[in-house]
Motif scaffolding. Structure first.
Motif, PDB file in Angstrom:
ATOM      1  N   UNK A  50      14.544 156.795 -14.848  1.00 30.73           N
ATOM      2  CA  UNK A  50      13.988 155.479 -15.147  1.00 30.73           C
ATOM      3  C   UNK A  50      15.041 154.674 -15.904  1.00 30.73           C
ATOM      4  N   UNK A  51      14.877 153.371 -15.876  1.00 27.97           N
ATOM      5  CA  UNK A  51      15.892 152.558 -16.511  1.00 27.97           C
ATOM      6  C   UNK A  51      15.394 151.185 -16.901  1.00 27.97           C
ATOM      7  N   UNK A  52      16.282 150.447 -17.540  1.00 30.29           N
ATOM      8  CA  UNK A  52      16.026 149.069 -17.934  1.00 30.29           C
ATOM      9  C   UNK A  52      17.134 148.169 -17.395  1.00 30.29           C
ATOM     10  N   UNK A  53      16.720 147.009 -16.914  1.00 33.20           N
ATOM     11  CA  UNK A  53      17.630 145.979 -16.458  1.00 33.20           C
ATOM     12  C   UNK A  53      17.246 144.691 -17.170  1.00 33.20           C
ATOM     13  N   UNK A  54      18.122 143.712 -17.121  1.00 33.93           N
ATOM     14  CA  UNK A  54      17.794 142.426 -17.727  1.00 33.93           C
ATOM     15  C   UNK A  54      18.388 141.297 -16.910  1.00 33.93           C
ATOM     16  N   UNK A  55      17.778 140.134 -17.038  1.00 34.63           N
ATOM     17  CA  UNK A  55      18.261 138.954 -16.330  1.00 34.63           C
ATOM     18  C   UNK A  55      18.166 137.748 -17.249  1.00 34.63           C
ATOM     19  N   UNK A 109      15.543 163.552 -19.494  1.00 34.79           N
ATOM     20  CA  UNK A 109      16.011 162.912 -20.728  1.00 34.79           C
ATOM     21  C   UNK A 109      17.361 163.429 -21.182  1.00 34.79           C
ATOM     22  N   UNK A 110      17.911 164.376 -20.444  1.00 33.44           N
ATOM     23  CA  UNK A 110      19.163 164.981 -20.868  1.00 33.44           C
ATOM     24  C   UNK A 110      20.401 164.181 -20.543  1.00 33.44           C
ATOM     25  N   UNK A 157      14.771 156.199 -24.239  1.00 28.89           N
ATOM     26  CA  UNK A 157      14.091 157.482 -24.380  1.00 28.89           C
ATOM     27  C   UNK A 157      12.871 157.490 -23.462  1.00 28.89           C
ATOM     28  N   UNK A 158      12.304 158.660 -23.269  1.00 27.63           N
ATOM     29  CA  UNK A 158      11.127 158.744 -22.407  1.00 27.63           C
ATOM     30  C   UNK A 158      10.185 159.819 -22.917  1.00 27.63           C
ATOM     31  N   UNK A 159       8.930 159.665 -22.532  1.00 26.11           N
ATOM     32  CA  UNK A 159       7.892 160.652 -22.835  1.00 26.11           C
ATOM     33  C   UNK A 159       7.183 160.947 -21.521  1.00 26.11           C
ATOM     34  N   UNK A 160       7.539 162.041 -20.889  1.00 28.12           N
ATOM     35  CA  UNK A 160       6.963 162.352 -19.572  1.00 28.12           C
ATOM     36  C   UNK A 160       5.468 162.657 -19.651  1.00 28.12           C
ATOM     37  N   UNK A 196       8.631 155.016 -20.815  1.00 26.80           N
ATOM     38  CA  UNK A 196      10.048 154.948 -21.155  1.00 26.80           C
ATOM     39  C   UNK A 196      10.218 153.817 -22.167  1.00 26.80           C
ATOM     40  N   UNK A 197      11.082 154.028 -23.142  1.00 21.36           N
ATOM     41  CA  UNK A 197      11.263 153.065 -24.211  1.00 21.36           C
ATOM     42  C   UNK A 197      12.719 152.634 -24.325  1.00 21.36           C
TER      43      UNK A 197
END
Length: 120
Positions: free
Chosen positions: A34-39, A55-56, A71-74, A79-80
């Motif tokens: 998972x990830x984050x993008x921005x515009x 998460x590794x 970070x993530x919590x499955x 995802x944060x």
């Protein structure tokens, strides 16, 4: 129906912090990166950070390295993105992304975005 819902955006002064969260529903993302993008206005959507299914393994854009932490919590299917030392140039709509694929790529699922505005 698969949904990714971002929260935590807002207005903050330069040097401040925000924590973005992305809650997934409709399917488990525990096996997917998972990830984050921005515009930013007038600019193309750009990669910010990504995290492997366990998460590794984490990846960051050079512009945020050392300031942002993904970070993530499955168990919670979330995802944060902890954003510290924010700069005006971090102002953008931030999108959550996830699904099958490489950590350095993009998955097929996107959230609607959350606005982050950093004032100088």
């Amino acid at each position: 129906q698969v949904q990714l819902v971002e929260s935590g955006g807002g207005l903050v002064q330069a040097g401040g912090s925000l924590r973005l969260s992305c809650a997934a529903s409709g399917r488990s993302f525990s096996s997917d990166p998972m990830g984050w993008f921005r515009q930013a206005p007038g600019k193309k959507r750009e990669f910010v950070a990504a995290i492997s299914w366990s998460g590794g393994n984490t990846l960051y854009a050079d512009s945020v390295k050392g300031r942002f932490t993904i970070s993530r919590d499955n168990a919670k299917n979330t995802v944060n993105l902890q954003m510290n030392k924010l700069k005006p140039e971090d102002t953008a709509v931030y999108y959550c992304n996830g699904g099958p694929g490489p950590v350095h790529g993009t998955g097929p699922y996107w959230g609607q975005g959350t606005q982050v505005t950093v004032s100088s």
